[in-house]
Design an enzyme around this catalytic site. Structure first.
Site, mmCIF file in Angstrom:
data_model
loop_
_atom_site.group_PDB
_atom_site.id
_atom_site.type_symbol
_atom_site.label_atom_id
_atom_site.label_comp_id
_atom_site.label_asym_id
_atom_site.label_seq_id
_atom_site.Cartn_x
_atom_site.Cartn_y
_atom_site.Cartn_z
ATOM 1 C CE LYS A 178 -3.604 2.429 2.546
ATOM 2 N NZ LYS A 178 -4.564 2.378 3.632
ATOM 3 N NE ARG A 188 -5.595 9.620 3.367
ATOM 4 C CZ ARG A 188 -4.295 9.834 3.169
ATOM 5 N NH1 ARG A 188 -3.835 11.077 3.130
ATOM 6 N NH2 ARG A 188 -3.473 8.831 3.013
ATOM 7 C CD GLU A 216 5.807 -4.092 3.506
ATOM 8 O OE1 GLU A 216 5.240 -4.929 4.229
ATOM 9 O OE2 GLU A 216 6.167 -2.967 3.913
ATOM 10 C CE LYS A 231 -6.046 1.863 -0.457
ATOM 11 N NZ LYS A 231 -6.602 1.891 0.861
ATOM 12 C CB SER A 257 -11.359 7.234 -3.364
ATOM 13 O OG SER A 257 -10.141 7.691 -2.804
ATOM 14 C CE1 TYR A 296 -14.876 3.262 -2.697
ATOM 15 C CE2 TYR A 296 -12.878 3.497 -3.995
ATOM 16 C CZ TYR A 296 -13.499 3.402 -2.768
ATOM 17 O OH TYR A 296 -12.750 3.428 -1.624
#
Ligand code: PBG
Length: 308
Positions: A178, A188, A216, A231, A257, A296
């Site tokens: 991320k 946010r 990671e 992400k 977003s 979304y």
């Protein structure tokens, strides 16, 4: 017949924003078509999504400032409306896959994903808070917990806590790579969860780094992640491809977003053919190697399949 990539509705996870109260459907300025729902209306929305063929959802809470504190205590409180909503949704729709968000920021008066002390995010002291949050969500009936916080070691600690509490069947979708991205802005705004001071660069990844993503990946895999995630998606298609080539775990990508907002805005202005650009965007993420896409666009994509 020779088409190599398809985006199916079962590949998609639809993010949903929850607010407390009833009869609430609040629009989000920078995310046209996406709302903050109270549970009653959210259940109708989920029902509609199911009828369109969507099966998987991730739920994010928007918490009133009054309930936020330094230790995110509301996240494991028994009257937390988010936990109650998980219970109700899974009771009403037992066949869907419901994923949670595990991070302190929606509940934190500092607006950070981890505990803040003297202006620093303290990694190890955050871990028990995240583990407790995950166990509470599991008690409420969640299928997959989604640690989005990027603390080191949290997948292992959450796995252990879930197993100890008897939730061996609850999966972990780890936000593995991320990045500290500008593309989270609209989210946010949706949750009113921006950091009160500083930025998230001490725990989210530098957009310049790719080898670090592999480190990671190794850590999350060893710690027991069931799914790994990249992400955002669009600026990081190379990282998605890298993960696909280096893991046997399902690879997910979060089409965030800001990516949604960009395409929506250009479409609304008539600067781009939204109905063509949107499926192309999803296709590119899948082609890069994502098995699963959090997006979304999921509901609109489902509607498009129906009317085609
Ligand atoms: C925070 C969290 C963020 C998103 C999901 N979980 C934002 C952040 O890290 O600041 C972003 C999702 C999106 O932009 O769509 N735990």
């Amino acid at each position: 017949m020779v088409r190599e990539t398809q985006v199916s509705l079962t590949d998609l996870i639809y993010p949903l924003f929850l607010v407390d109260g009833s009869n609430q459907k609040i629009s989000i300025n920078s995310m046209p078509g996406i709302y903050r729902w109270s549970l009653d209306l959210l259940c109708n929305e989920i029902e509609e999504c199911i009828s369109l063929g969507l099966r998987s959802f991730v739920l994010f809470p928007a918490i009133d400032d009054k309930l936020k504190d330094t230790h995110a205590t509301y996240s494991w409180s028994d009257d937390n409306f988010y936990l109650k909503a998980i219970r109700e949704i899974k009771t009403r729709f037992p066949d869907i896959v419901l994923m949670s968000d595990v991070a302190m920021d929606p509940y934190s008066s500092d607006g950070h994903d981890g505990l803040v002390r003297d202006g620093q995010i303290v990694n190890d002291e955050t871990l028990p808070i995240l583990a407790q949050m995950a166990v509470k969500q599991a008690e409420a009936g969640i299928d997959i917990v989604g640690p989005s916080d990027m603390m080191d070691g949290r997948v292992g600690v959450i796995r252990e806590a879930l197993d100890e509490a008897g939730f061996t069947n609850v999966s972990i979708m780890s936000y593995t790579a991320k990045y500290a991205s500008a593309y989270y802005g609209p989210f946010r705004e949706a949750l009113d969860s921006a950091p009160k001071s500083g930025d998230k660069k001490t725990y989210q990844m530098d957009p310049a780094n790719k080898m670090e993503a592999l480190r990671e990946l190794v850590l999350d895999t060893e710690e027991g992640a069931d799914f790994i995630m990249v992400k955002p998606a669009l600026c990081y298609l190379d990282v998605i491809a890298l993960f696909k080539a280096n893991t046997e775990l399902p690879v997910s990508a979060y089409n965030v977003s800001g990516e949604y907002a960009m395409l929506k805005a250009a479409g609304e202005k008539g600067w781009i053919d939204y109905n063509k650009a949107m499926p192309e965007m999803l296709l590119s993420i899948k082609r890069a190697g994502a098995d699963i896409i959090l997006t979304y666009f999921a509901k609109e994509y489902a509607l498009m399949q129906k009317t085609r």
